[in-house]
Design a protein around this motif. Structure first.
Motif, PDB file in Angstrom:
ATOM      1  N   MET A   1       7.001 -10.492   5.727  1.00 15.30           N
ATOM      2  CA  MET A   1       6.377  -9.669   5.039  1.00 15.30           C
ATOM      3  C   MET A   1       5.573  -8.651   5.765  1.00 15.30           C
ATOM      4  SD  MET A   1       3.449 -10.715   2.144  1.00 15.30           S
ATOM      5  CE  MET A   1       2.009 -11.037   3.195  1.00 15.30           C
ATOM      6  N   SER A   2       5.678  -7.329   5.293  1.00 14.77           N
ATOM      7  CA  SER A   2       4.783  -6.434   5.923  1.00 14.77           C
ATOM      8  C   SER A   2       4.108  -5.702   4.934  1.00 14.77           C
ATOM      9  CB  SER A   2       5.661  -5.469   6.607  1.00 14.77           C
ATOM     10  OG  SER A   2       4.871  -4.318   7.354  1.00 14.77           O
ATOM     11  N   VAL A   3       2.540  -5.644   5.369  1.00 13.87           N
ATOM     12  CA  VAL A   3       1.792  -4.645   4.501  1.00 13.87           C
ATOM     13  C   VAL A   3       1.413  -3.383   4.915  1.00 13.87           C
ATOM     14  CG1 VAL A   3      -0.410  -4.640   3.186  1.00 13.87           C
ATOM     15  CG2 VAL A   3       0.678  -6.798   3.507  1.00 13.87           C
ATOM     16  N   PRO A   4       1.910  -2.147   4.280  1.00 11.82           N
ATOM     17  CA  PRO A   4       1.863  -1.072   4.941  1.00 11.82           C
ATOM     18  C   PRO A   4       0.245  -0.448   5.007  1.00 11.82           C
ATOM     19  CG  PRO A   4       2.770  -0.774   2.823  1.00 11.82           C
ATOM     20  CD  PRO A   4       2.761  -2.320   2.686  1.00 11.82           C
ATOM     21  N   PRO A   5       0.252   0.491   5.802  1.00 15.12           N
ATOM     22  CA  PRO A   5      -1.081   1.098   5.819  1.00 15.12           C
ATOM     23  C   PRO A   5      -1.694   1.543   4.408  1.00 15.12           C
ATOM     24  CG  PRO A   5       0.169   1.931   7.473  1.00 15.12           C
ATOM     25  CD  PRO A   5       1.222   1.324   6.328  1.00 15.12           C
ATOM     26  N   HIS A   6      -3.059   1.004   4.178  1.00 12.46           N
ATOM     27  CA  HIS A   6      -3.680   1.498   3.183  1.00 12.46           C
ATOM     28  C   HIS A   6      -4.989   1.396   3.183  1.00 12.46           C
ATOM     29  CE1 HIS A   6      -3.382  -2.895   3.280  1.00 12.46           C
ATOM     30  NE2 HIS A   6      -4.544  -2.791   2.685  1.00 12.46           N
ATOM     31  N   PRO A   7      -5.876   2.143   2.216  1.00 14.68           N
ATOM     32  CA  PRO A   7      -7.288   2.310   2.639  1.00 14.68           C
ATOM     33  C   PRO A   7      -8.082   1.434   1.856  1.00 14.68           C
ATOM     34  CG  PRO A   7      -6.616   3.790   0.683  1.00 14.68           C
ATOM     35  CD  PRO A   7      -5.534   3.001   1.484  1.00 14.68           C
ATOM     36  N   HIS A   8      -9.484   1.182   2.537  1.00 17.01           N
ATOM     37  CA  HIS A   8     -10.399   0.438   1.775  1.00 17.01           C
ATOM     38  C   HIS A   8     -11.989   1.392   1.900  1.00 17.01           C
ATOM     39  CE1 HIS A   8      -8.581  -3.135   0.710  1.00 17.01           C
ATOM     40  NE2 HIS A   8      -7.857  -3.059   1.891  1.00 17.01           N
ATOM     41  N   VAL A   9     -12.724   1.163   0.820  1.00 16.26           N
ATOM     42  CA  VAL A   9     -13.931   1.926   1.092  1.00 16.26           C
ATOM     43  C   VAL A   9     -14.997   0.921   0.478  1.00 16.26           C
ATOM     44  CG1 VAL A   9     -15.443   3.737  -0.216  1.00 16.26           C
ATOM     45  CG2 VAL A   9     -13.314   4.501   0.895  1.00 16.26           C
ATOM     46  N   GLY A  10     -16.260   0.920   0.845  1.00 15.24           N
ATOM     47  CA  GLY A  10     -17.385   0.101   0.369  1.00 15.24           C
ATOM     48  C   GLY A  10     -17.268  -1.427   0.355  1.00 15.24           C
TER      49      GLY A  10
END
Length: 228
Positions: A1-10
């Protein structure tokens, strides 16, 4: 399983494994393998990007763990992004008769986790042998939940089965847990935040409009790139 690049804020992401392994990468340059008992604690603040790859090599243990979000207080939601990895050997372990409690964040009595937080938290990994009971000192002002990762754990006479997240009623200064067959659970929560917040996709923000604006930033490529 691979979780691709993704953003987070706050918010802060917390990764904790019971088995298996994950490699974490992020836009502040972190590359870190996480193993059972370690804590990966990533502070998104004003914006971070990360990706995760699961060890799927022959003979690798199956992946079993938790990834939770900790909302940042309003005054810290735009803080500088950062990453902390704390190995299991650095986390306090409190041992009782037939029970062991690892302090992942916050404190348990005199045992204090080295994980840095912006708000008072309770985050405990509790292992109970068959027939074990334990009373944990907790802050009565903390809103808490219990997630059973394995076996079963009873709270106040109510049995919580594997895979169930139970909201705990406001109580006193002690949390009584018991397991007939043996079990492992995570107790998590903290002081309720004083200000309202919005969860919009991967973001904790003040409004839906702010969430939409940050999503537009991501789609336009305005987040920091993932470190190579």
């Amino acid at each position: 399983m691979s979780v691709p690049p993704h953003p987070h804020v706050g918010l802060q992401t917390v990764t904790y494994l019971f088995s298996g392994a994950i490699r974490h990468r992020d836009s502040v340059g972190s590359v870190q393998d996480i193993h059972p008992g370690d804590v990966n604690w990533m502070t998104a603040g004003r914006g971070i990007v990360h990706a995760e790859d699961v060890d799927s090599s022959p003979g690798a243990a199956p992946l079993h763990g938790l990834q939770t979000w900790v909302a940042l207080p309003r005054e810290h939601r735009h803080t500088t992004p950062s990453f902390e990895h704390v190995p299991a050997s650095k986390l306090p372990l409190v041992e009782h008769a037939c029970a062991r409690v690892r302090v992942l964040a916050g404190r348990l009595g005199d045992a204090v986790s080295p994980v840095p937080t912006f708000h008072p938290l309770t985050y405990l990994d509790v292992e109970l042998e068959a027939g074990a009971s334990v009373s944990l000192p907790v802050k009565p002002t903390h809103a808490l939940a219990l997630y059973v990762a394995d076996g079963e754990v009873a709270v106040g006479g109510t049995t919580v089965e594997r895979g169930v997240l139970a909201h705990l009623e406001d109580g006193g200064a002690a949390l009584a847990l018991h397991s007939v067959r043996g079990g492992r659970a995570v107790v998590l929560g903290g002081e309720p935040l004083p200000d309202p917040l919005v969860i919009w996709w991967n973001f904790v923000v003040d409004s839906v409009a702010e969430g939409r604006a940050r999503l537009a930033d991501w789609e336009a490529g305005r987040f920091p790139p993932l470190a190579p």
